[in-house]
Design a protein around this motif. Sequence first.
Motif, PDB file in Angstrom:
ATOM      1  N   LYS A 497       0.901  -1.152   0.280  1.00  0.00           N
ATOM      2  CA  LYS A 497      -0.411  -0.485  -0.159  1.00  0.00           C
ATOM      3  C   LYS A 497       0.872   1.309  -0.337  1.00  0.00           C
ATOM      4  O   LYS A 497       0.433   2.900  -0.343  1.00  0.00           O
ATOM      5  CB  LYS A 497      -0.920   0.086   0.992  1.00  0.00           C
ATOM      6  N   ASP A 498       2.103   1.550   0.576  1.00  0.00           N
ATOM      7  CA  ASP A 498       3.070   2.343   0.267  1.00  0.00           C
ATOM      8  C   ASP A 498       4.405   1.474  -0.347  1.00  0.00           C
ATOM      9  O   ASP A 498       4.698   1.115  -0.306  1.00  0.00           O
ATOM     10  CB  ASP A 498       3.793   2.643   1.878  1.00  0.00           C
ATOM     11  N   THR A 499       4.910   2.751  -1.042  1.00  0.00           N
ATOM     12  CA  THR A 499       5.230   2.376  -2.341  1.00  0.00           C
ATOM     13  C   THR A 499       6.788   2.469  -2.213  1.00  0.00           C
ATOM     14  O   THR A 499       7.751   1.402  -2.469  1.00  0.00           O
ATOM     15  CB  THR A 499       5.720   2.825  -3.835  1.00  0.00           C
ATOM     16  N   THR A 500       6.371   2.665  -0.971  1.00  0.00           N
ATOM     17  CA  THR A 500       8.467   2.680  -0.108  1.00  0.00           C
ATOM     18  C   THR A 500       8.737   1.167   0.198  1.00  0.00           C
ATOM     19  O   THR A 500       9.703   0.964   0.044  1.00  0.00           O
ATOM     20  CB  THR A 500       8.371   3.783   1.067  1.00  0.00           C
ATOM     21  N   GLU A 501       7.674   0.706   0.485  1.00  0.00           N
ATOM     22  CA  GLU A 501       7.602  -0.713   1.022  1.00  0.00           C
ATOM     23  C   GLU A 501       7.906  -2.050  -0.614  1.00  0.00           C
ATOM     24  O   GLU A 501       8.861  -2.874   0.342  1.00  0.00           O
ATOM     25  CB  GLU A 501       6.635  -1.025   1.451  1.00  0.00           C
ATOM     26  N   VAL A 502       8.454  -1.186  -1.963  1.00  0.00           N
ATOM     27  CA  VAL A 502       8.393  -2.230  -2.815  1.00  0.00           C
ATOM     28  C   VAL A 502      10.326  -1.637  -3.061  1.00  0.00           C
ATOM     29  O   VAL A 502      10.480  -1.990  -4.215  1.00  0.00           O
ATOM     30  CB  VAL A 502       7.309  -2.528  -3.582  1.00  0.00           C
ATOM     31  N   THR A 503       9.988  -0.133  -3.383  1.00  0.00           N
ATOM     32  CA  THR A 503      11.464   0.568  -3.976  1.00  0.00           C
ATOM     33  C   THR A 503      12.539  -0.552  -3.820  1.00  0.00           C
ATOM     34  O   THR A 503      13.522  -0.796  -5.246  1.00  0.00           O
ATOM     35  CB  THR A 503      11.969   2.122  -3.254  1.00  0.00           C
ATOM     36  N   GLU A 504      12.837  -0.844  -3.275  1.00  0.00           N
ATOM     37  CA  GLU A 504      14.348  -1.669  -3.153  1.00  0.00           C
ATOM     38  C   GLU A 504      14.084  -3.381  -3.825  1.00  0.00           C
ATOM     39  O   GLU A 504      15.090  -3.225  -4.467  1.00  0.00           O
ATOM     40  CB  GLU A 504      14.633  -2.248  -1.690  1.00  0.00           C
ATOM     41  N   ARG A 505      12.915  -3.879  -3.777  1.00  0.00           N
ATOM     42  CA  ARG A 505      13.122  -5.256  -4.476  1.00  0.00           C
ATOM     43  C   ARG A 505      12.556  -4.601  -6.293  1.00  0.00           C
ATOM     44  O   ARG A 505      13.242  -5.175  -6.813  1.00  0.00           O
ATOM     45  CB  ARG A 505      11.253  -5.664  -4.220  1.00  0.00           C
ATOM     46  N   LEU A 506      12.021  -4.000  -6.262  1.00  0.00           N
ATOM     47  CA  LEU A 506      12.245  -2.978  -7.719  1.00  0.00           C
ATOM     48  C   LEU A 506      12.938  -2.886  -8.428  1.00  0.00           C
ATOM     49  O   LEU A 506      13.415  -2.706  -9.593  1.00  0.00           O
ATOM     50  CB  LEU A 506      10.841  -2.126  -7.781  1.00  0.00           C
ATOM     51  N   ALA A 507      14.025  -1.951  -7.534  1.00  0.00           N
ATOM     52  CA  ALA A 507      15.580  -1.415  -8.157  1.00  0.00           C
ATOM     53  C   ALA A 507      15.803  -3.210  -8.058  1.00  0.00           C
ATOM     54  O   ALA A 507      16.727  -2.859  -9.370  1.00  0.00           O
ATOM     55  CB  ALA A 507      16.175  -0.900  -6.759  1.00  0.00           C
ATOM     56  N   HIS A 508      15.860  -4.022  -7.841  1.00  0.00           N
ATOM     57  CA  HIS A 508      16.615  -4.558  -7.886  1.00  0.00           C
ATOM     58  C   HIS A 508      16.170  -5.835  -9.095  1.00  0.00           C
ATOM     59  O   HIS A 508      16.914  -6.209  -9.734  1.00  0.00           O
ATOM     60  CB  HIS A 508      16.692  -5.806  -6.351  1.00  0.00           C
ATOM     61  N   PHE A 509      14.981  -5.708  -9.212  1.00  0.00           N
ATOM     62  CA  PHE A 509      14.631  -5.830 -10.572  1.00  0.00           C
ATOM     63  C   PHE A 509      14.550  -5.853 -11.663  1.00  0.00           C
ATOM     64  O   PHE A 509      15.218  -6.093 -12.932  1.00  0.00           O
ATOM     65  CB  PHE A 509      13.120  -6.118 -10.745  1.00  0.00           C
ATOM     66  N   ARG A 510      15.041  -4.612 -11.606  1.00  0.00           N
ATOM     67  CA  ARG A 510      15.262  -3.425 -12.336  1.00  0.00           C
ATOM     68  C   ARG A 510      17.094  -3.677 -12.763  1.00  0.00           C
ATOM     69  O   ARG A 510      17.168  -3.615 -14.504  1.00  0.00           O
ATOM     70  CB  ARG A 510      16.045  -1.928 -12.025  1.00  0.00           C
ATOM     71  N   CYS A 511      18.073  -3.916 -11.922  1.00  0.00           N
ATOM     72  CA  CYS A 511      19.307  -4.343 -12.304  1.00  0.00           C
ATOM     73  C   CYS A 511      18.941  -5.625 -12.456  1.00  0.00           C
ATOM     74  O   CYS A 511      19.736  -5.525 -13.623  1.00  0.00           O
ATOM     75  CB  CYS A 511      20.119  -4.029 -11.163  1.00  0.00           C
ATOM     76  N   LEU A 512      18.218  -6.491 -12.571  1.00  0.00           N
ATOM     77  CA  LEU A 512      17.775  -7.622 -12.741  1.00  0.00           C
ATOM     78  C   LEU A 512      18.369  -8.424 -14.576  1.00  0.00           C
ATOM     79  O   LEU A 512      18.286  -9.044 -15.213  1.00  0.00           O
ATOM     80  CB  LEU A 512      16.973  -8.375 -12.180  1.00  0.00           C
ATOM     81  N   LEU A 513      16.711  -6.784 -14.628  1.00  0.00           N
ATOM     82  CA  LEU A 513      16.441  -7.058 -16.385  1.00  0.00           C
ATOM     83  C   LEU A 513      17.941  -6.197 -17.414  1.00  0.00           C
ATOM     84  O   LEU A 513      18.269  -6.974 -18.199  1.00  0.00           O
ATOM     85  CB  LEU A 513      15.767  -5.833 -16.305  1.00  0.00           C
ATOM     86  N   ASN A 514      18.909  -5.645 -16.645  1.00  0.00           N
ATOM     87  CA  ASN A 514      19.793  -4.342 -17.302  1.00  0.00           C
ATOM     88  C   ASN A 514      21.195  -6.286 -17.599  1.00  0.00           C
ATOM     89  O   ASN A 514      21.664  -6.303 -18.464  1.00  0.00           O
ATOM     90  CB  ASN A 514      20.716  -3.708 -16.441  1.00  0.00           C
ATOM     91  N   GLN A 515      20.912  -6.406 -16.304  1.00  0.00           N
ATOM     92  CA  GLN A 515      21.742  -7.643 -16.385  1.00  0.00           C
ATOM     93  C   GLN A 515      21.534  -8.906 -17.576  1.00  0.00           C
ATOM     94  O   GLN A 515      22.632  -9.946 -18.069  1.00  0.00           O
ATOM     95  CB  GLN A 515      21.495  -8.320 -14.675  1.00  0.00           C
ATOM     96  N   ARG A 516      20.187  -9.496 -18.174  1.00  0.00           N
ATOM     97  CA  ARG A 516      19.980 -10.012 -18.903  1.00  0.00           C
ATOM     98  C   ARG A 516      19.500  -9.284 -19.760  1.00  0.00           C
ATOM     99  O   ARG A 516      19.152 -10.325 -21.160  1.00  0.00           O
ATOM    100  CB  ARG A 516      18.695 -10.421 -19.123  1.00  0.00           C
ATOM    101  N   GLY A 517      20.246  -8.000 -20.313  1.00  0.00           N
ATOM    102  CA  GLY A 517      20.608  -7.348 -21.392  1.00  0.00           C
ATOM    103  C   GLY A 517      19.149  -6.397 -21.489  1.00  0.00           C
ATOM    104  O   GLY A 517      18.777  -6.014 -23.103  1.00  0.00           O
TER     105      GLY A 517
END
Length: 540
Positions: A497-517
């Motif tokens: 319900k608060d986006t601050t709770e998922v910021t770190e997890r989405l940042a990790h997913f974004r980096c995962l996307l970068n790692q996958r090209g």
Amino acid sequence: MRIENAVMGRKGILQKIFLGSLVVHLLVIAVAAGYNKGLKIWPMPVSVSHGRGTLYLRNDLELRIDGRMYSDASGIFKDGFFRFLEILKGDHVFQTNISSFNSSLIIKAIHVVIVSPSDELQHGVDESYKLSVPMLGDPSYAYIEAKTVYGALHALETFSQVCYFNHSSRVIEIRQAPWIIFDEPRFSYRGLLIDTSRHFLPVPVIKKVIDSMTFAKLNVLHWHIVDEESFPLEIPSYPKLWNGAYSSSERYSMAQAAEIVRYAQRRGIHVLAEIDAPGHAKSWGIGYPSLWPSINCTQPLDVSNDFTFKVIDGILSDISKIFKYRFVHLGGDEVNTSCWTSTPHVSNWLKEQGLNGDEAYRYFVLKAQEIALSYGYKIVNWEETFVNFGSKLSRETVIHHWLRGGVVQQAVAAGFQCIVSNQESWYLDNVGTTWKTFYANEPLFNIRKPQQKALVMGGEVCMWGERVDGSDIEQTIWPRAAAAAERLWTPYDKVAKDTTEVTERLAHFRCLLNQRGVAAAPLTGWGRAAPMEPGSCYKQ
């Protein structure tokens, strides 16, 4: 890597999985609660249990499929397994001998049970799965149970996100083991629109977009193929239509379109074709000028000309041979009828038929719907068709919301299915809209009755093409589309319900996307913004 068909019968396999799951469950109960805060899975599954242990993945991981139920004759799951291995291994250099590790902590194979023998992909296909990674057993297995192969593919994606390459030991680790994950989507329709009229997208670019969709578990590629600017698709019945392409090299043959559909289907992704009419259709008349009301007034398509509907019939006949998704999108938005009322021959026809401009608009949409229905399609139309003549539409119509507040509530109250793409929250071309707005958008906003909620098929983020092409489409889509993807996949009570709770997890997913090209942009700033300063990927 080795692929085997399991020789054990279904009963024996399920008993083994049950016993393994029971062991995992007991181990998970034994650890302290509260570890879910450290999870890095995106989108968040329905149910996750895990522990504190670490397992190790063998380099020559085996795949064992229970061939008694699903034979994988088409190779869809085997291909998915190869992609899974490629993602995990990347360009890393691995420890070749892991015999020094405790053998009971080494995952040697993935054991897969798929219940349905069919790999047909249609709307509403069961995408649920269960992933179990126990701590005990020699040899050790990870287990996947799924009703269909498409749920099993989702399980592989989730499994890939709990694996980490350890650069010190040079092995792939599964941390926080043991794991039990049960998962299924909240909505059956989780879409991404691409627009190949405003800018042509080469086939390899489209395939790369499809690949990236699988990482976030999106399952519908809405292909807005043609518009007023260009008509890049080959239509054998009317071969001059693609004269409206920007150039002879910026075209899609029917074979290429079929390859895109095939490529997507093998990854569990439907392709929704959109042929927008009667507006947004100026390009049609480059090859067939008689489709225009006049040379000086080129759209909407000439409603008075029978040839217009013959062309629509030919288009739908041709694409129905390739686009097998249950739905076709017929557009119908932003229709200005002044060309009809101001062009003498069309105006005279309107008088003969006793129609004004708005009534002719309805006539056109309903006639196009009849043609689509004759080819077995259900129809998707943009919301203007419902706003202008609601109950006159075929009951097989899905209303695609994008513009006005309250339309979804009105449409489901009238008994129509809906797709949500409200432009202020889920239009990716609005680069000033941040990921937090994408995440906060709720498809069932202000809909309370269960029978009306059930009519909302899901939602879609829209990557309109005016300001994107192959050079910047990925960073404009990602990671904001991932924020919407979790809203569409994860149960309402599990969404933060608060986006601050998922910021770190989405940042990790974004980096995962970068790692996958995948060229996903940083979370900080607006859509497709560049990094602000030097620093770790996980802090951008």
